[in-house]
Scaffold this motif. Structure first.
Motif, mmCIF file in Angstrom:
data_model
loop_
_atom_site.group_PDB
_atom_site.id
_atom_site.type_symbol
_atom_site.label_atom_id
_atom_site.label_comp_id
_atom_site.label_asym_id
_atom_site.label_seq_id
_atom_site.Cartn_x
_atom_site.Cartn_y
_atom_site.Cartn_z
ATOM 1 N N MET A 76 0.828 -1.207 0.000
ATOM 2 C CA MET A 76 0.000 0.000 0.000
ATOM 3 C C MET A 76 0.865 1.261 0.000
ATOM 4 O O MET A 76 0.338 2.365 -0.089
ATOM 5 C CB MET A 76 -0.971 -0.036 1.168
ATOM 6 C CG MET A 76 -1.931 -1.227 1.023
ATOM 7 S SD MET A 76 -3.197 -1.284 2.270
ATOM 8 C CE MET A 76 -4.230 0.066 1.734
ATOM 9 N N GLN A 77 2.166 1.090 0.103
ATOM 10 C CA GLN A 77 3.126 2.176 -0.050
ATOM 11 C C GLN A 77 4.310 1.584 -0.807
ATOM 12 O O GLN A 77 4.623 0.422 -0.657
ATOM 13 C CB GLN A 77 3.575 2.754 1.296
ATOM 14 C CG GLN A 77 4.285 1.766 2.218
ATOM 15 C CD GLN A 77 3.342 0.755 2.847
ATOM 16 O OE1 GLN A 77 2.395 1.137 3.504
ATOM 17 N NE2 GLN A 77 3.591 -0.531 2.646
ATOM 18 N N ASN A 78 4.930 2.377 -1.643
ATOM 19 C CA ASN A 78 6.065 1.884 -2.427
ATOM 20 C C ASN A 78 7.362 1.910 -1.640
ATOM 21 O O ASN A 78 8.234 1.082 -1.842
ATOM 22 C CB ASN A 78 6.233 2.695 -3.711
ATOM 23 C CG ASN A 78 5.096 2.444 -4.669
ATOM 24 O OD1 ASN A 78 4.567 1.343 -4.734
ATOM 25 N ND2 ASN A 78 4.709 3.474 -5.409
ATOM 26 N N ARG A 79 7.481 2.913 -0.766
ATOM 27 C CA ARG A 79 8.710 3.026 0.009
ATOM 28 C C ARG A 79 8.476 3.859 1.264
ATOM 29 O O ARG A 79 7.490 4.599 1.363
ATOM 30 C CB ARG A 79 9.824 3.630 -0.809
ATOM 31 C CG ARG A 79 9.654 5.098 -1.054
ATOM 32 C CD ARG A 79 10.862 5.681 -1.733
ATOM 33 N NE ARG A 79 10.927 7.098 -1.410
ATOM 34 C CZ ARG A 79 11.249 8.026 -2.264
ATOM 35 N NH1 ARG A 79 11.576 7.700 -3.490
ATOM 36 N NH2 ARG A 79 11.268 9.276 -1.897
ATOM 37 N N MET A 80 9.404 3.742 2.185
ATOM 38 C CA MET A 80 9.425 4.556 3.400
ATOM 39 C C MET A 80 10.857 4.985 3.652
ATOM 40 O O MET A 80 11.774 4.184 3.512
ATOM 41 C CB MET A 80 8.979 3.749 4.624
ATOM 42 C CG MET A 80 7.548 3.465 4.747
ATOM 43 S SD MET A 80 7.289 2.544 6.303
ATOM 44 C CE MET A 80 5.539 2.698 6.428
ATOM 45 N N ASP A 81 11.034 6.242 4.022
ATOM 46 C CA ASP A 81 12.324 6.726 4.486
ATOM 47 C C ASP A 81 12.192 6.880 5.991
ATOM 48 O O ASP A 81 11.304 7.599 6.468
ATOM 49 C CB ASP A 81 12.668 8.070 3.840
ATOM 50 C CG ASP A 81 12.899 7.960 2.345
ATOM 51 O OD1 ASP A 81 13.218 6.853 1.873
ATOM 52 O OD2 ASP A 81 12.751 8.974 1.641
#
Length: 187
Positions: A76-81
């Motif tokens: 549901m999200q492509n990436r997280m920083d």
């Protein structure tokens, strides 16, 4: 003991030893991967991190479905920083696109492999079977952090991009198998 009997005994011993080693290979390999993070195997923690550092890591999310499973599955999200050591919560969505109930189980890995030892899961849908009814969708969380010890590892200290990848596989539900044959119960 005659030389022939000694040879047969020796060969029988070799066969028994090889059988024992092959039986022990899978559990030993699983243990080895969990301890070392080899093959991108992640670690598991019982509680969230209590320490973060001021360096950022990017976690990318990937989703795949085995060809025998009629589901759609995506992050549901492509990436997280996030800061190294920061507790994070990501979600994946699965939808049963078939006209029958289907049970699936997720396998996972982390890339690069060296990061597997430092990628710590606190809670994950991959620890349990998921049964979806026809057309049913579900959001599944994964709670994790990247261990701050990553920056002290000679081989992993440069890693700042990590990919968490899941693949869902079709499985037979354990409860249905037990209902059909209670003798399959393992204590």
């Amino acid at each position: 003991m005659s030389p022939e009997k000694r040879t047969v005994s020796w060969l029988l011993g070799v066969v028994v030893l090889m059988g024992a080693l092959s039986w022990a290979a899978v559990p030993f390999y699983n243990w080895f991967c969990k301890v070392t993070g080899y093959g991108g195997t992640t670690q598991v923690a019982e509680q969230p991190s209590d320490h973060e550092i001021d360096e950022v890591v990017r976690v990318r999310f990937d989703a795949n479905v085995d060809k025998n499973l009629d589901w759609s599955f995506k992050p549901m999200q492509n990436r997280m920083d996030l800061k190294i050591g920061e507790n994070a919560l990501a979600f994946y969505e699965a939808v049963n696109t078939s006209d029958e109930p289907i049970t699936g189980t997720a396998s996972f890995n982390v890339a690069p492999e060296v990061a597997g030892y430092y990628f710590i899961k606190v809670e994950c849908f991959c620890f349990t079977e998921q049964t979806l009814q026809p057309g049913e969708s579900i959001e599944m969380p994964v709670s994790f952090y990247v261990d701050p010890e990553l920056v002290n590892d000679r081989d992993a200290k440069w890693v700042r991009d990590i990919t968490l990848s899941y693949t869902f596989h079709r499985t037979e539900p354990k409860q249905a198998a037990l209902d059909e044959d209670p003798a399959k119960a393992v204590n």
